[in-house]
Write a protein that holds these residues in place. Structure first.
Motif, PDB file in Angstrom:
ATOM      1  N   LEU A 192     -79.834  27.508  14.335  1.00 16.35           N
ATOM      2  CA  LEU A 192     -79.930  26.110  14.755  1.00 16.35           C
ATOM      3  C   LEU A 192     -80.576  25.225  13.695  1.00 16.35           C
ATOM      4  CD1 LEU A 192     -81.055  26.513  18.491  1.00 16.35           C
ATOM      5  CD2 LEU A 192     -78.750  26.187  17.588  1.00 16.35           C
ATOM      6  N   ALA A 193     -80.902  25.781  12.529  1.00 19.06           N
ATOM      7  CA  ALA A 193     -81.546  24.985  11.485  1.00 19.06           C
ATOM      8  C   ALA A 193     -80.638  23.827  11.065  1.00 19.06           C
ATOM      9  CB  ALA A 193     -81.872  25.862  10.280  1.00 19.06           C
ATOM     10  N   GLN A 194     -81.234  22.627  10.939  1.00 22.45           N
ATOM     11  CA  GLN A 194     -80.487  21.418  10.619  1.00 22.45           C
ATOM     12  C   GLN A 194     -81.131  20.707   9.425  1.00 22.45           C
ATOM     13  OE1 GLN A 194     -77.602  20.371  12.621  1.00 22.45           O
ATOM     14  NE2 GLN A 194     -77.929  22.513  13.193  1.00 22.45           N
ATOM     15  N   ASN A 195     -80.286  20.037   8.637  1.00 20.58           N
ATOM     16  CA  ASN A 195     -80.763  19.243   7.496  1.00 20.58           C
ATOM     17  C   ASN A 195     -80.476  17.760   7.696  1.00 20.58           C
ATOM     18  OD1 ASN A 195     -81.701  21.469   5.960  1.00 20.58           O
ATOM     19  ND2 ASN A 195     -79.587  21.945   5.383  1.00 20.58           N
ATOM     20  N   GLY A 196     -80.255  17.355   8.902  1.00 20.68           N
ATOM     21  CA  GLY A 196     -79.938  15.964   9.201  1.00 20.68           C
ATOM     22  C   GLY A 196     -79.321  15.873  10.575  1.00 20.68           C
ATOM     23  N   PHE A 251     -62.509  24.816  24.175  1.00 23.68           N
ATOM     24  CA  PHE A 251     -62.791  23.648  23.340  1.00 23.68           C
ATOM     25  C   PHE A 251     -64.300  23.438  23.193  1.00 23.68           C
ATOM     26  CE2 PHE A 251     -63.865  19.096  23.256  1.00 23.68           C
ATOM     27  CZ  PHE A 251     -63.338  18.762  22.019  1.00 23.68           C
ATOM     28  N   ILE A 252     -65.030  23.575  24.299  1.00 20.94           N
ATOM     29  CA  ILE A 252     -66.485  23.421  24.251  1.00 20.94           C
ATOM     30  C   ILE A 252     -67.105  24.495  23.365  1.00 20.94           C
ATOM     31  CG2 ILE A 252     -68.594  23.462  25.632  1.00 20.94           C
ATOM     32  CD1 ILE A 252     -66.893  22.436  27.990  1.00 20.94           C
ATOM     33  N   THR A 253     -66.715  25.744  23.601  1.00 23.34           N
ATOM     34  CA  THR A 253     -67.290  26.850  22.845  1.00 23.34           C
ATOM     35  C   THR A 253     -66.955  26.738  21.364  1.00 23.34           C
ATOM     36  OG1 THR A 253     -67.037  28.244  24.801  1.00 23.34           O
ATOM     37  CG2 THR A 253     -67.473  29.346  22.718  1.00 23.34           C
ATOM     38  N   GLY A 254     -65.696  26.421  21.045  1.00 23.77           N
ATOM     39  CA  GLY A 254     -65.310  26.288  19.650  1.00 23.77           C
ATOM     40  C   GLY A 254     -66.061  25.178  18.946  1.00 23.77           C
ATOM     41  N   SER A 255     -66.280  24.074  19.637  1.00 20.93           N
ATOM     42  CA  SER A 255     -67.028  22.968  19.044  1.00 20.93           C
ATOM     43  C   SER A 255     -68.456  23.387  18.721  1.00 20.93           C
ATOM     44  CB  SER A 255     -67.040  21.765  19.995  1.00 20.93           C
ATOM     45  OG  SER A 255     -65.726  21.305  20.247  1.00 20.93           O
ATOM     46  N   ILE A 256     -69.083  24.114  19.633  1.00 17.18           N
ATOM     47  CA  ILE A 256     -70.469  24.547  19.414  1.00 17.18           C
ATOM     48  C   ILE A 256     -70.547  25.595  18.317  1.00 17.18           C
ATOM     49  CG2 ILE A 256     -72.434  25.691  20.510  1.00 17.18           C
ATOM     50  CD1 ILE A 256     -71.505  24.376  23.149  1.00 17.18           C
ATOM     51  N   VAL A 257     -69.621  26.570  18.349  1.00 14.76           N
ATOM     52  CA  VAL A 257     -69.631  27.623  17.333  1.00 14.76           C
ATOM     53  C   VAL A 257     -69.421  27.035  15.947  1.00 14.76           C
ATOM     54  CG1 VAL A 257     -68.333  29.614  16.477  1.00 14.76           C
ATOM     55  CG2 VAL A 257     -68.959  29.482  18.883  1.00 14.76           C
ATOM     56  N   SER A 258     -68.597  26.011  15.831  1.00 13.74           N
ATOM     57  CA  SER A 258     -68.334  25.413  14.520  1.00 13.74           C
ATOM     58  C   SER A 258     -69.564  24.740  13.934  1.00 13.74           C
ATOM     59  CB  SER A 258     -67.201  24.390  14.636  1.00 13.74           C
ATOM     60  OG  SER A 258     -67.613  23.263  15.385  1.00 13.74           O
ATOM     61  N   VAL A 259     -70.515  24.364  14.769  1.00 21.53           N
ATOM     62  CA  VAL A 259     -71.703  23.661  14.287  1.00 21.53           C
ATOM     63  C   VAL A 259     -72.890  24.601  14.115  1.00 21.53           C
ATOM     64  CG1 VAL A 259     -73.377  21.827  14.806  1.00 21.53           C
ATOM     65  CG2 VAL A 259     -70.951  21.485  15.306  1.00 21.53           C
ATOM     66  N   VAL A 260     -73.130  25.507  15.086  1.00 25.16           N
ATOM     67  CA  VAL A 260     -74.351  26.318  15.052  1.00 25.16           C
ATOM     68  C   VAL A 260     -74.081  27.815  15.002  1.00 25.16           C
ATOM     69  CG1 VAL A 260     -75.648  24.554  16.274  1.00 25.16           C
ATOM     70  CG2 VAL A 260     -74.550  26.369  17.582  1.00 25.16           C
ATOM     71  N   GLY A 261     -72.842  28.253  15.055  1.00 22.65           N
ATOM     72  CA  GLY A 261     -72.562  29.676  15.037  1.00 22.65           C
ATOM     73  C   GLY A 261     -72.527  30.270  16.432  1.00 22.65           C
ATOM     74  N   ILE A 262     -72.713  31.579  16.509  1.00 17.05           N
ATOM     75  CA  ILE A 262     -72.552  32.324  17.758  1.00 17.05           C
ATOM     76  C   ILE A 262     -73.898  32.422  18.464  1.00 17.05           C
ATOM     77  CG2 ILE A 262     -71.839  34.511  18.776  1.00 17.05           C
ATOM     78  CD1 ILE A 262     -70.093  34.934  16.277  1.00 17.05           C
ATOM     79  N   ILE A 263     -73.997  31.819  19.632  1.00 17.75           N
ATOM     80  CA  ILE A 263     -75.201  31.873  20.470  1.00 17.75           C
ATOM     81  C   ILE A 263     -74.856  32.666  21.722  1.00 17.75           C
ATOM     82  CG2 ILE A 263     -76.957  30.560  21.708  1.00 17.75           C
ATOM     83  CD1 ILE A 263     -77.077  29.996  18.784  1.00 17.75           C
TER      84      ILE A 263
END
Length: 667
Positions: A192-196, A251-263
């Protein structure tokens, strides 16, 4: 009409969903306050969030790192819980989760392949690559299940097979491109590390659209609480309704995985907790499940930052949620109402019997001997293909242990799979699902990393202890229920999830020994010597012979508990003894070639398709098929990318997975 209650809960009364969410939000508020204090104070944190200009390093860190990470945790947790509620509603399965359809595995594989073959696409937009991979994965699942009208059980089975297959392909890419793909290991474990604020800006519009779409689907999806016949009588197209619900969840899962990976496990935990708290209607579960998912993931991430921040390695949040979710799943399993004693469907228990099973077994034995000869005598060298002289011990001393270890491991996994499938009356059960191989693998990985100079004997002892500890957990959790097969399998799923979490932490740490772990996990016979091969071969033969006196139980148990009791079988004792044999067989195979996939699933299935239905015939046929499959897989692995070596377990997974998807498509 009465709703389908299979898999329903014995829900405690008194706790309302709102009160449960509020109660679980208190630790989040405390951790939020502690986190802001550690970053310079609560006042500074609140001021930074709304400030128009930033003047100090603390303000910059708060605005561009701490607050975006907190917000992305809320968004990702809520989205995964929303997807979990949708999947559980569509599949009528309280244990469905956003990873059921292979979305996360597809996204991970797509990013790996694109990084190697077309890195320019990753720089243009990683999220689109991940979404494409997840979409293709779920498209494959739907294609496999379409002929059966996207029936819930078929979708679950297709998702399981696709997940395992894509995971095997990812392991193959990682094994041969470890350095190039090492950066994706942390992402794949859920960071979940973010740079912005880019991740937040990308994710929140998509989740808002998905939330609105879920509201529009609320009433149609409520019909799925009825059985199929009742729903069709109302004029509902179950196939397209399920497709819409699953499509939105993907769609929801793919959107989340594309940003933060597998949770992991957030999509499983939040919907089940609110259901236990009393949320029965779909609308209530969507609302409170989404809120609780946000709270759970944000709380987990703040705990990770507060207590593990001083460690020298980076531990991804997704791996921690998996480690915390496994005990939660074990706690939930006894509270599920499962129809463990039901008789199986005719397609599971019965099949067209082979007219001459002895002749078929002879043919399989001849094929196995030919495969052994192929593995020992035919290979490639510097000048191409050649046949080896049988008296050339200089080369055979390396090939004999590998062939013997592969055959013995295939034998043990096939017999274990046959026992488990007949015990559970489920042709999709496999020894890996029981969790014994996962527990053994956890112990071995910890031994490799924690022991100062582990020898082979030490690792064998550690692995055996891990397998026995897993067996004790299985017995402790299932003794009261009488070792109901479904609960045993679900306990194995929880142990497997814990294994995945430990593996993710180890591999994302960047330790050079991770390459050795990856090779072992892939199922390589490369490091087996002659002594080890003889020992494992002897164990395989002895344990297989121990199963032969139990064939009467194996013929009767698939007929259901009432029939078994009527003929005088003590169910608890019979199930426990069979489980001990499954555990020993699986643990011994895992110690030699790692936690293989598909061998214990495929060999019994093929034997049954060949018409070997009686227990003795089924065991014999599965044993021969399992040995044949593993010997051929070991030989193909040595030759397909010569002079490099592809592990036998990985080859078996790729071949077996392709076959099984083809077979599932024909159902």
């Amino acid at each position: 009409m009465k709703a389908n209650t299979a898999g329903a809960y014995h829900a405690p009364r008194g706790l309302a969903p709102a009160r449960a969410c509020l109660l679980l939000s208190l630790p989040l508020l405390v951790l939020l306050w502690m986190g802001l204090e550690a970053q310079g104070g609560v006042a500074l944190g609140v001021k930074t969030l709304f400030a128009s200009s930033l003047r100090s390093i603390d303000e910059l860190l708060l605005f561009y790192a701490w607050w975006p990470r907190f917000m992305i945790a809320l968004l990702a947790g809520g989205g995964l819980a929303l997807a979990g509620v949708l999947m559980q509603q569509v599949l009528r399965n309280p244990l469905a989760s956003p990873t059921t359809l292979g979305v996360a595995s597809g996204a991970n594989l797509a990013l790996m392949a694109t990084t190697l073959l077309a890195p320019g696409l990753v720089s243009m937009g990683r999220e689109w690559v991940a979404l494409a991979g997840g979409g293709l994965a779920v498209g494959l699942v739907c294609a496999l299940a379409w002929r059966r009208g996207l029936a819930p059980i078929v979708v679950v089975l297709a998702g399981l097979v696709v997940n395992l297959y894509l995971g095997a392909v990812s392991t193959a890419l990682l094994l041969f491109n470890h350095e190039a793909l090492s950066g994706l290991l942390i992402w794949g474990a859920g960071s979940l590390a973010q740079n912005g604020w880019d991740g937040v800006a990308t994710l929140w519009p998509r989740l808002a659209i998905a939330g609105v779409a879920a509201c529009f689907l609320l009433r149609p999806l409520a019909v799925l609480e009825l059985d199929d016949a009742s729903a069709r009588s109302l004029g509902v197209s179950l196939k397209y309704l399920r497709f819409a619900g699953l499509g939105l969840a993907v769609f929801i899962t793919g959107s989340i995985v594309s940003v933060v990976g597998i949770i992991g496990f957030i999509g499983l935990a939040a919907p089940n907790i609110v259901r236990l708290a009393g949320a029965r209607r779909l609308g209530e579960r969507l609302l409170w499940g989404t809120l609780l998912g946000a709270v759970l993931l944000a709380t987990t991430d703040l705990l990770l930052q507060h207590f593990l921040g001083a460690l020298p390695i980076l531990i991804p949040t997704g791996a921690v949620t998996g480690a915390l979710g496994a005990p939660l799943l074990m706690w939930l399993i006894p509270r599920l109402k499962l129809q463990g004693d039901r008789a199986p469907q005719p397609t599971v228990a019965l099949a067209n019997r082979h007219a001459a099973p002895g002749r078929l077994a002879t043919r399989l034995a001849i094929a196995l001997l030919l495969a052994v000869g192929l593995g020992l005598l035919l290979g490639q060298g510097g000048s191409g293909w050649y046949w080896l002289s049988p008296d050339n011990w200089e080369v055979l001393q390396w090939r004999v242990p590998r062939v013997l270890a592969a055959a013995a491991s295939g034998l043990m996994l096939a017999v274990a799979g046959t026992l488990l499938q007949r015990l559970s009356a489920n042709p999709m059960a496999s020894p890996e699902v029981l969790g014994i191989s996962g527990g053994c693998a956890i112990a071995l990985i910890l031994g490799i990393f924690l022991l100062p100079s582990p020898t082979s004997g030490m690792l064998v002892g550690v692995g055996t202890l891990g397998a026995l500890a897993t067996l004790l957990v299985l017995v402790a959790l299932n003794r009261r229920s009488g070792f109901v097969p479904e609960q045993l399998l679900l306990t194995g799923v929880a142990v497997g999830a814990l294994f995945d979490a430990v593996r993710s932490v180890i591999l994302s740490a960047g330790d050079p020994r991770g390459q050795q772990v990856i090779a072992w996990l892939a199922g390589s016979t490369y490091y087996v010597d002659l002594t080890s091969a003889l020992v494992v071969g002897t164990l395989a033969a002895v344990l297989t012979l121990c199963t032969l006196p139990l064939t009467r139980w194996l013929d009767i148990l698939p007929l259901g508990a009432p029939t078994a009791r009527a003929v005088g079988i003590t169910l608890n004792r019979a199930r426990l003894l069979l489980l001990l044999l499954v555990a020993l067989l699986t643990a011994c195979a895992t110690l030699v070639v790692g936690p293989l996939s598909f061998v214990g699933l495929l060999a019994p299935h093929m034997a049954r398709l060949l018409g070997l239905t009686r227990a003795y015939q089924h065991l014999l046929g599965a044993a021969l098929v399992g040995m044949l499959l593993m010997v051929l897989a070991d030989w193909v692995g040595r030759q397909i990318i010569f002079p490099f070596d592809m592990p036998a377990g990985l080859v078996a997974s790729l071949i077996g997975g392709a076959y099984f998807m083809w077979g599932l498509r024909r159902l």
